[in-house]
Design a protein around this motif. Structure first.
Motif, mmCIF file in Angstrom:
data_model
loop_
_atom_site.group_PDB
_atom_site.id
_atom_site.type_symbol
_atom_site.label_atom_id
_atom_site.label_comp_id
_atom_site.label_asym_id
_atom_site.label_seq_id
_atom_site.Cartn_x
_atom_site.Cartn_y
_atom_site.Cartn_z
ATOM 1 N N GLN A 128 -2.798 11.119 -10.045
ATOM 2 C CA GLN A 128 -1.359 11.198 -9.790
ATOM 3 C C GLN A 128 -0.988 10.932 -8.330
ATOM 4 O O GLN A 128 0.165 10.566 -8.036
ATOM 5 C CB GLN A 128 -0.840 12.584 -10.193
ATOM 6 N N ALA A 129 -1.937 11.075 -7.420
ATOM 7 C CA ALA A 129 -1.655 10.838 -6.011
ATOM 8 C C ALA A 129 -1.780 9.361 -5.618
ATOM 9 O O ALA A 129 -1.523 9.001 -4.473
ATOM 10 C CB ALA A 129 -2.595 11.661 -5.135
ATOM 11 N N VAL A 130 -2.152 8.525 -6.572
ATOM 12 C CA VAL A 130 -2.360 7.094 -6.285
ATOM 13 C C VAL A 130 -1.201 6.275 -6.834
ATOM 14 O O VAL A 130 -0.812 6.417 -7.998
ATOM 15 C CB VAL A 130 -3.686 6.598 -6.890
ATOM 16 N N LYS A 131 -0.658 5.397 -5.995
ATOM 17 C CA LYS A 131 0.425 4.499 -6.394
ATOM 18 C C LYS A 131 -0.087 3.062 -6.305
ATOM 19 O O LYS A 131 -0.789 2.711 -5.361
ATOM 20 C CB LYS A 131 1.637 4.662 -5.473
ATOM 21 N N THR A 132 0.272 2.244 -7.285
ATOM 22 C CA THR A 132 -0.135 0.839 -7.258
ATOM 23 C C THR A 132 1.091 -0.060 -7.412
ATOM 24 O O THR A 132 2.040 0.272 -8.138
ATOM 25 C CB THR A 132 -1.144 0.517 -8.372
ATOM 26 N N PHE A 133 1.040 -1.199 -6.725
ATOM 27 C CA PHE A 133 2.142 -2.152 -6.742
ATOM 28 C C PHE A 133 1.569 -3.572 -6.733
ATOM 29 O O PHE A 133 0.393 -3.784 -6.440
ATOM 30 C CB PHE A 133 3.049 -1.973 -5.513
ATOM 31 N N ARG A 134 2.444 -4.545 -6.995
ATOM 32 C CA ARG A 134 2.100 -5.958 -6.846
ATOM 33 C C ARG A 134 3.260 -6.675 -6.178
ATOM 34 O O ARG A 134 4.424 -6.315 -6.366
ATOM 35 C CB ARG A 134 1.815 -6.609 -8.211
ATOM 36 N N GLY A 135 2.935 -7.718 -5.412
ATOM 37 C CA GLY A 135 4.001 -8.474 -4.782
ATOM 38 C C GLY A 135 3.487 -9.633 -3.961
ATOM 39 O O GLY A 135 2.281 -9.776 -3.732
ATOM 40 N N LYS A 136 4.423 -10.455 -3.474
ATOM 41 C CA LYS A 136 4.077 -11.642 -2.694
ATOM 42 C C LYS A 136 4.191 -11.408 -1.190
ATOM 43 O O LYS A 136 3.521 -12.083 -0.411
ATOM 44 C CB LYS A 136 4.987 -12.807 -3.103
ATOM 45 N N SER A 137 5.072 -10.510 -0.796
ATOM 46 C CA SER A 137 5.214 -10.202 0.630
ATOM 47 C C SER A 137 5.288 -8.696 0.812
ATOM 48 O O SER A 137 5.863 -7.984 -0.022
ATOM 49 C CB SER A 137 6.463 -10.872 1.212
ATOM 50 N N ILE A 138 4.698 -8.214 1.900
ATOM 51 C CA ILE A 138 4.612 -6.771 2.140
ATOM 52 C C ILE A 138 4.918 -6.491 3.603
ATOM 53 O O ILE A 138 4.393 -7.164 4.494
ATOM 54 C CB ILE A 138 3.206 -6.227 1.820
ATOM 55 N N GLU A 139 5.736 -5.484 3.829
ATOM 56 C CA GLU A 139 6.017 -5.026 5.192
ATOM 57 C C GLU A 139 5.659 -3.542 5.275
ATOM 58 O O GLU A 139 6.119 -2.744 4.453
ATOM 59 C CB GLU A 139 7.494 -5.233 5.540
ATOM 60 N N ILE A 140 4.825 -3.183 6.248
ATOM 61 C CA ILE A 140 4.388 -1.789 6.395
ATOM 62 C C ILE A 140 4.663 -1.321 7.810
ATOM 63 O O ILE A 140 4.205 -1.933 8.781
ATOM 64 C CB ILE A 140 2.879 -1.638 6.079
ATOM 65 N N THR A 141 5.422 -0.250 7.918
ATOM 66 C CA THR A 141 5.691 0.367 9.213
ATOM 67 C C THR A 141 5.239 1.808 9.171
ATOM 68 O O THR A 141 5.068 2.396 8.100
ATOM 69 C CB THR A 141 7.184 0.291 9.566
ATOM 70 N N SER A 142 5.053 2.406 10.341
ATOM 71 C CA SER A 142 4.581 3.796 10.391
ATOM 72 C C SER A 142 5.068 4.475 11.658
ATOM 73 O O SER A 142 5.333 3.821 12.673
ATOM 74 C CB SER A 142 3.050 3.820 10.346
ATOM 75 N N LYS A 143 5.183 5.795 11.571
ATOM 76 C CA LYS A 143 5.595 6.571 12.753
ATOM 77 C C LYS A 143 4.462 6.607 13.777
ATOM 78 O O LYS A 143 4.693 6.506 14.977
ATOM 79 C CB LYS A 143 5.982 7.988 12.333
ATOM 80 N N GLU A 144 3.240 6.776 13.290
ATOM 81 C CA GLU A 144 2.068 6.747 14.157
ATOM 82 C C GLU A 144 1.439 5.356 14.074
ATOM 83 O O GLU A 144 1.833 4.540 13.236
ATOM 84 C CB GLU A 144 1.041 7.802 13.725
ATOM 85 N N LYS A 145 0.471 5.088 14.921
ATOM 86 C CA LYS A 145 -0.261 3.829 14.811
ATOM 87 C C LYS A 145 -1.044 3.815 13.500
ATOM 88 O O LYS A 145 -1.794 4.738 13.210
ATOM 89 C CB LYS A 145 -1.233 3.659 15.987
ATOM 90 N N LEU A 146 -0.854 2.775 12.745
ATOM 91 C CA LEU A 146 -1.571 2.593 11.488
ATOM 92 C C LEU A 146 -2.548 1.437 11.696
ATOM 93 O O LEU A 146 -2.144 0.291 11.877
ATOM 94 C CB LEU A 146 -0.600 2.264 10.361
ATOM 95 N N TYR A 147 -3.827 1.750 11.695
ATOM 96 C CA TYR A 147 -4.833 0.738 12.012
ATOM 97 C C TYR A 147 -5.155 -0.131 10.806
ATOM 98 O O TYR A 147 -5.040 0.293 9.656
ATOM 99 C CB TYR A 147 -6.089 1.405 12.566
ATOM 100 N N LEU A 148 -5.573 -1.367 11.097
ATOM 101 C CA LEU A 148 -5.776 -2.397 10.087
ATOM 102 C C LEU A 148 -7.172 -2.993 10.159
ATOM 103 O O LEU A 148 -7.705 -3.234 11.245
ATOM 104 C CB LEU A 148 -4.753 -3.522 10.310
ATOM 105 N N GLU A 149 -7.757 -3.234 8.994
ATOM 106 C CA GLU A 149 -8.955 -4.083 8.885
ATOM 107 C C GLU A 149 -8.699 -5.080 7.763
ATOM 108 O O GLU A 149 -7.959 -4.804 6.817
ATOM 109 C CB GLU A 149 -10.214 -3.250 8.605
ATOM 110 N N ALA A 150 -9.306 -6.253 7.900
ATOM 111 C CA ALA A 150 -9.191 -7.262 6.847
ATOM 112 C C ALA A 150 -10.548 -7.935 6.669
ATOM 113 O O ALA A 150 -11.170 -8.349 7.657
ATOM 114 C CB ALA A 150 -8.124 -8.291 7.196
ATOM 115 N N ASP A 151 -11.015 -8.008 5.442
ATOM 116 C CA ASP A 151 -12.338 -8.555 5.134
ATOM 117 C C ASP A 151 -13.433 -7.869 5.950
ATOM 118 O O ASP A 151 -14.403 -8.499 6.387
ATOM 119 C CB ASP A 151 -12.375 -10.072 5.382
#
Length: 309
Positions: free
Chosen positions: A263-286
């Motif tokens: 129940q704590a997991v949310k899933t979505f699908r889409g073509k474009s995504i924008e993510i903002t955060s109050k604190e620094k949200l760190y990113l990794e890719a591949d």
């Protein structure tokens, strides 16, 4: 039909030195035995894979194969997508996984047996897969990066950052699990807002977020288990702030993807995504640590030609 010469880009440091052994003892002898036309280059430092692939494209190579981990693949893909010499779709990319993860190859059906992987390169069987592009902040400067597998934020990015810095460089599930436990008790869940295709879909404290083109990441984890590499959509998984006990109780489910039913997991699908955060949200890719929020993702459907089984 004339055989196209293959350019192999070998990352000898991948997998704690495993890639060099695999190249020397396995792949190179097979290539020689089968009389395949090829050249090879070794990376020496971060982002060499990008520069070597770019130089290869300028010299006319249209089949480039990574011998290393997912990070080496990522650098080659970025060279293919950013060059303006020929249409990216005219260049084939392959991989003979020998790093610590090799999740991308598993997702797109590249054989794990070395001889089968080499034979597969000769057959020239391919798929067309989607490519993602993410904009992020690195040391106060906006940057972009293409990716072909999964991008992670929050807890996932912290684990990846620690794994990349680890000197032991253990492999697969063991490596990520050990580091995961070390991060588990110190991580502070950031407050994030997510918009998908212009619509706000999430605003809360989140443990971890993943944006996936493919299914596997983190040494066999299925953080975006329903992702399809050629459907033109990102799969997004968000886990709310939850207790350490809940995390531990569901840890095994990350490896078969069934954790998304919590129940704590949310899933979505889409073509474009924008993510903002109050604190620094760190990113990794591949599997490559990149920067932090704000983050913007866009997808390019079926823009990469992948040599696959």
């Amino acid at each position: 039909m004339e055989e196209v010469k293959i350019l192999f880009i070998v990352n000898p440091a991948a997998g704690g030195g495993k890639a060099l052994k695999v190249w020397t003892k396995n792949i190179y002898p097979i290539l020689e035995k089968k009389k395949i036309e090829f050249d090879y280059l070794f990376t020496k430092k971060p982002y060499d894979g990008f520069n070597l692939a770019l130089e290869g494209i300028k010299k006319g190579y249209k089949k480039i194969v990574s011998v290393g981990g997912d990070g080496t693949v990522n650098e080659i893909v970025n060279a293919i997508m950013l060059q303006d010499i020929i249409d990216p779709i005219e260049i084939s990319v392959g991989s003979i996984g020998s790093g610590s993860g090799n999740d991308w190859g598993k997702s797109v059906g590249i054989p794990t047996n070395f001889e089968e992987a080499v034979i597969n390169l000769q057959k020239d069987n391919f798929i067309l897969q989607d490519v993602g592009k993410v904009s992020y902040i690195q040391k106060g400067v906006e940057k972009t990066r293409y990716f072909v597998n999964v991008a992670g934020m929050g807890f996932d990015a912290e684990v990846t950052y620690r794994a990349n810095k680890s000197k032991k460089r253990l492999f697969g599930k063991l490596s990520y699990s050990l580091i995961l436990f070390s991060v588990l008790f110190s991580f502070e869940d950031p407050y994030v807002e997510i918009k998908i295709d212009g619509k706000k879909v999430y605003e809360n404290q989140a443990l971890t977020l993943n944006v996936g083109i493919c299914r596997y990441s983190g040494g066999g984890m299925m953080l975006t288990p329903k992702a399809k590499y050629d459907d033109g959509l990102f799969d997004i998984t968000v886990v709310d702030k939850i207790s350490v006990g809940t995390i531990l109780a569901n840890l095994r489910k990350i490896y078969d993807g069934s954790f998304i039913n919590h129940q704590a997991v949310k899933t979505f699908r889409g073509k474009s995504i924008e993510i903002t955060s109050k604190e620094k949200l760190y990113l990794e890719a591949d599997g490559e640590s990149l920067g932090d929020s704000p983050l913007y993702f866009e997808i390019f459907p079926q823009r990469l030609k992948v040599l696959s089984g």
